[in-house]
Write an enzyme that holds these catalytic residues in place. Sequence first.
Site, PDB file in Angstrom:
ATOM      1  N   ASN A 110      -9.509   3.936 -10.526  1.00  0.00           N
ATOM      2  CA  ASN A 110      -9.095   2.665  -9.938  1.00  0.00           C
ATOM      3  C   ASN A 110      -8.546   2.913  -8.538  1.00  0.00           C
ATOM      4  OD1 ASN A 110      -8.453  -0.140  -9.848  1.00  0.00           O
ATOM      5  ND2 ASN A 110      -6.309   0.338 -10.293  1.00  0.00           N
ATOM      6  N   HIS A 112      -5.901   1.222  -5.797  1.00  0.00           N
ATOM      7  CA  HIS A 112      -4.792   0.257  -5.807  1.00  0.00           C
ATOM      8  C   HIS A 112      -4.135   0.241  -4.425  1.00  0.00           C
ATOM      9  CE1 HIS A 112      -1.591  -2.161  -7.508  1.00  0.00           C
ATOM     10  NE2 HIS A 112      -0.749  -1.419  -6.835  1.00  0.00           N
ATOM     11  N   SER A 139      -3.802   4.083  -3.128  1.00  0.00           N
ATOM     12  CA  SER A 139      -3.879   5.164  -4.122  1.00  0.00           C
ATOM     13  C   SER A 139      -5.168   5.030  -4.926  1.00  0.00           C
ATOM     14  CB  SER A 139      -2.712   5.078  -5.108  1.00  0.00           C
ATOM     15  OG  SER A 139      -1.476   5.057  -4.433  1.00  0.00           O
ATOM     16  N   ASP A 148      -1.853   0.389 -13.599  1.00  0.00           N
ATOM     17  CA  ASP A 148      -1.660   1.072 -12.316  1.00  0.00           C
ATOM     18  C   ASP A 148      -0.854   2.359 -12.457  1.00  0.00           C
ATOM     19  OD1 ASP A 148      -3.131  -0.870 -11.017  1.00  0.00           O
ATOM     20  OD2 ASP A 148      -1.378  -2.136 -10.673  1.00  0.00           O
TER      21      ASP A 148
HETATM   22  C1  GRF Z   1      -8.765  -3.901  -2.965  1.00  0.00           C
HETATM   23  O1  GRF Z   1      -7.692  -4.142  -2.103  1.00  0.00           O
HETATM   24  C2  GRF Z   1      -8.358  -2.959  -4.064  1.00  0.00           C
HETATM   25  O2  GRF Z   1      -7.390  -2.051  -3.673  1.00  0.00           O
HETATM   26  C3  GRF Z   1      -7.805  -3.886  -5.102  1.00  0.00           C
HETATM   27  O3  GRF Z   1      -8.627  -5.033  -5.024  1.00  0.00           O
HETATM   28  C4  GRF Z   1      -9.164  -5.158  -3.712  1.00  0.00           C
HETATM   29  C5  GRF Z   1     -10.633  -5.314  -3.834  1.00  0.00           C
HETATM   30  O4  GRF Z   1     -11.277  -5.623  -2.630  1.00  0.00           O
HETATM   31  N1  GRF Z   1      -7.792  -3.237  -6.384  1.00  0.00           N
HETATM   32  P1  GRF Z   1     -12.865  -5.681  -2.558  1.00  0.00           P
HETATM   33  O5  GRF Z   1     -13.346  -6.650  -3.644  1.00  0.00           O
HETATM   34  O6  GRF Z   1     -13.391  -4.301  -2.786  1.00  0.00           O
HETATM   35  O7  GRF Z   1     -13.188  -6.200  -1.195  1.00  0.00           O
END
Ligand code: GRF
Length: 219
Positions: A110, A112, A139, A148
């Site tokens: 993931n 984050h 991260s 998370d």
């Molecule tokens: C990103 O900021 C990621 O960190 C979070 O969700 C957002 C997704 O953005 N988990 P995208 O759909 O890849 O543009």
Amino acid sequence: MKAPLRLCILISGNGSNLQSIINAVENGNLDARVVAVISNNPDAFGLTRAQNHGIPAWTINHRDYPQRQAFDLALKKQINESQADFVVLAGFMRILDSAFIQSFERRILNIHPSLLPRYKGLNTFQRALENGDSEHGVSIHLVTAELDDGPLLMQESFAISKDDSIADIQQKGHALEHQMYPALLRSLAEGELIIEAHDIFFRKQALTRPLTLQDVSSH
Ligand code: GRF
């Protein structure tokens, strides 16, 4: 020769991280194949991105599954069909239950938008700004049953300036994300980063801190 790493990417929205991974594959910077994109949201723009690149894309709409377990099961089935080596969460906004996570143990990643363990959950940019933080970051971690949480694989930070808005911070974070996911996946694809049941190794050494972009780009 090693077969390309098979990635199943889970999204819920825009899919800009998905796009950065697709671009890295297409530019020859990542020896991987995006074998499936799955969205829980039928309107996710990421589905169109996948289709534009000829990648099989599926919607598994959580609203069609009143029971969470049934949704998780449908998701699991689709991932298994894709025969993915790794499940890559890229803006996937559903919480997965522990049975699901166990069935892909240490194979779910993931990204984050915070310097975990700070700011788990939502609205991380806003919270950092409200707290007057001088830095923020991104991260990438292995997914465990805790939200998370899970071992950190890569982390990068950036400075928050006094006059930064939420949008400014978000933009800085996204720019980092789009470098980080492809770079981290490349080190997995090249066998530099090895994730075992109890240990994680980078270039044959046990990982004792999250990697940086510089770590994975220097040879
Ligand atoms: C990103 O900021 C990621 O960190 C979070 O969700 C957002 C997704 O953005 N988990 P995208 O759909 O890849 O543009």
